[in-house]
Design an enzyme around this catalytic site. Structure first.
Site, short mmCIF file in Angstrom:
data_model
loop_
_atom_site.label_atom_id
_atom_site.label_comp_id
_atom_site.label_asym_id
_atom_site.label_seq_id
_atom_site.Cartn_x
_atom_site.Cartn_y
_atom_site.Cartn_z
N GLN A 1 46.72 40.26 52.75
CA GLN A 1 46.40 40.43 51.59
C GLN A 1 47.32 41.21 50.65
O GLN A 1 47.56 41.06 49.54
CB GLN A 1 44.80 40.38 51.33
CG GLN A 1 43.98 39.49 52.01
CD GLN A 1 44.18 38.22 51.02
OE1 GLN A 1 44.16 38.12 50.02
NE2 GLN A 1 44.73 37.35 51.93
N HIS B 1 50.30 40.04 48.26
CA HIS B 1 49.85 39.38 46.78
C HIS B 1 50.61 40.24 46.02
O HIS B 1 51.33 39.55 44.83
CB HIS B 1 48.43 39.34 46.43
CG HIS B 1 47.77 38.27 47.09
ND1 HIS B 1 47.86 36.75 46.34
CD2 HIS B 1 47.22 37.73 48.10
CE1 HIS B 1 47.50 36.00 46.99
NE2 HIS B 1 46.70 36.42 48.10
N GLU C 1 36.52 42.04 46.86
CA GLU C 1 36.78 40.42 46.69
C GLU C 1 36.53 39.65 48.09
O GLU C 1 35.87 38.95 48.14
CB GLU C 1 38.18 40.21 46.10
CG GLU C 1 38.31 38.55 45.99
CD GLU C 1 39.96 38.51 45.46
OE1 GLU C 1 39.87 37.47 45.10
OE2 GLU C 1 40.76 39.27 45.73
N HIS C 2 37.43 40.18 49.00
CA HIS C 2 37.27 39.63 50.48
C HIS C 2 36.87 40.50 51.45
O HIS C 2 37.53 41.64 51.29
CB HIS C 2 38.77 39.21 50.89
CG HIS C 2 39.54 38.38 49.79
ND1 HIS C 2 40.56 38.71 49.11
CD2 HIS C 2 39.42 36.92 49.90
CE1 HIS C 2 40.79 37.28 48.48
NE2 HIS C 2 40.26 36.42 48.69
N ASP D 1 41.68 31.42 51.80
CA ASP D 1 42.70 31.25 50.82
C ASP D 1 42.99 29.80 50.50
O ASP D 1 43.39 29.09 49.34
CB ASP D 1 43.64 32.29 50.74
CG ASP D 1 43.36 33.66 50.19
OD1 ASP D 1 42.45 33.59 49.49
OD2 ASP D 1 44.01 34.49 50.35
N HIS E 1 7.95 31.15 12.08
CA HIS E 1 7.64 30.76 13.43
C HIS E 1 6.02 30.48 13.37
O HIS E 1 5.86 29.39 14.05
CB HIS E 1 8.26 31.87 14.28
CG HIS E 1 9.50 31.72 14.59
ND1 HIS E 1 10.55 32.03 13.59
CD2 HIS E 1 10.25 31.79 15.83
CE1 HIS E 1 11.66 32.02 14.12
NE2 HIS E 1 11.46 31.70 15.49
#
Length: 427
Positions: free
Chosen positions: A253, A256, A321-322, A355, A415
């Site tokens: 990862q 990235h 995230e992961h 992924d 109302h």
């Protein structure tokens, strides 16, 4: 709680100066597109992507020609991955049910699940053409029942041509229209519309900081899936795994980008130290070491705690995230963790599976957003809309009397009149 940082990284935050500059650049582009439409789009496409086609939209013949340049194995692999994504999305959709119930005699309440009418899917290009992002957005939107799905991706920066595998993935995924158009200008075109592109109701998909900022500024004009920052991974490991696997999963990862956090959380000091050594060894031969190495140097962390209960506590604070679980009892973390984008349970699976191919969606919350949201799924494209029906005079009077008194508490006179009329008419 005893928590030791064997390696500590920098916090992933943009400087305020850089953040403001990004906001200003994006705001300028959006305003220009809103004011000048396609003329602005064409200028920006030529400037940023060196792409000036007669039409940004690919024709059916162009799509067929582009797909025809791919090896059959590539086409088969794309279709296989999309089958997995489609199957899981269909199962998720089956869990969403319309409901109608009589809550008190004469009062019927319900909700309907209604797909968004049109969606624009952005698929990033650049160094890593994100072919899989087409599966995650286009396929999922179509399973949800979205009537019109358009997809945008930039031209290949090396060849200057449409990226063939990405176009194929958009096509096989079911995109109704495919445009070779990138960056903020693509987001603006899909949100505002041009002479060539009809404006959509929702924007989804990942992108760089400018694309993410465009989504933030366009939210409200259109819906969005979520705001995603740099990719994150947290590996939770004990002595039942080994440094090679942990290091591989962290670097998988980190490649990235240079600001992608990769964190090891373990109760084994030995594994912590061996992993640091192993990462150094792997970086010597990794083809993407320029990205992964910088990410690990600046944002990689190794944290040692004493118990698995502490692992859960720290992991929920990180809200990654992961989250890869390489422990003797992965289900303990499935049962006890609360804050994560997606879990990858056991040594046999990994984040790359999610992924690219396994079927769950890879568009996930970052920067601690997992505290309050999950990732993209079929339900993100569906509006749950309520309705009510009062079918007896008695029910209208009963609800009307309560409503009248409650409106009086708040001072909403008009109302109250609505409620009072029903009490008078049907009492």
């Amino acid at each position: 709680m005893a928590r030791e940082y064997v390696k500590r990284g920098m916090t992933v935050t943009d400087s305020r100066e850089h953040e403001v500059k990004t906001q200003q650049v994006v705001a300028g582009i959006l305003a220009d597109v809103e004011a000048r439409g396609e003329a602005a789009i064409r200028e920006m496409s030529a400037k940023f992507d060196r792409w000036s086609p007669k039409k940004f939209r690919l024709s059916d013949d162009q799509i067929a020609e582009i797909v025809g340049t791919l090896p059959q194995q590539t086409i088969d692999d794309i279709k296989w991955a999309q089958t997995q994504v489609r199957r899981f999305a269909e199962l998720q959709k089956s869990a969403l049910q319309d409901i109608e119930v009589e809550t008190i005699p004469g009062v019927i309440l319900g909700h309907k699940n209604i797909p968004v009418s049109s969606v624009g899917c952005y698929v990033p290009g650049g160094r890593y053409p994100m072919v899989a992002s087409a599966h995650m957005s286009v396929v999922t939107a179509k399973v949800a029942g979205v009537a019109k799905v358009i997809a945008c991706t930039p031209p290949d920066p090396q060849s200057g041509l449409p990226p063939a595998a990405t176009v194929a993935a958009m096509h096989f995924g079911g995109a109704d229209e495919i445009y070779i158009l990138g960056g903020v200008q693509a987001m603006a075109a899909m949100a505002y519309g041009t002479s060539e592109i009809t404006a959509v109701d929702m924007l989804v998909g990942p992108g760089n900081q400018y694309v993410a900022e465009a989504k933030r500024q366009l939210f409200g004009k259109v819906g969005i899936d979520l705001l995603a920052g740099p990719t994150e991974v947290l590996v939770i490991a004990d002595e039942t795994t080994d440094a090679e696997m942990v290091a591989t999963d962290l670097l998988g990862q980190a490649e990235h980008g240079p600001t992608s956090p990769a964190v090891l959380l373990t109760d084994s000091r030995q594994l912590a130290e061996e992993t640091i050594v192993e990462i150094g060894r792997q970086l010597e031969t990794l083809a993407t070491a320029d990205m992964a190495g910088q990410a690990w140097r600046d944002h990689g962390e190794v944290i040692v705690v004493e118990t698995r209960e502490e692992m859960v506590q720290v992991a929920d604070e990180i809200a990654s995230e992961h989250v890869q679980i390489n422990t003797a009892d992965p289900d303990y973390f499935l049962d006890n963790m609360r804050n994560y984008g997606a879990l990858f349970l056991g040594n046999r699976t990994n984040v790359a599976f999610g992924d690219k191919a396994i079927g769950t969606n890879h568009t996930l919350p970052t920067r601690k957003a997992a505290r309050y949201t999950g990732g993209l799924w079929v339900g993100k494209f569906i509006k749950t809309c309520t309705y009510q029906r009062v079918v007896t005079d008695e029910a209208s009077v009963e609800v009307g009397e309560y409503t009248s008194r409650l409106c009086a508490i708040e001072g909403f006179v008009a109302h109250k009149a609505q409620a009072d009329l029903r009490v008078k008419r049907y009492g």
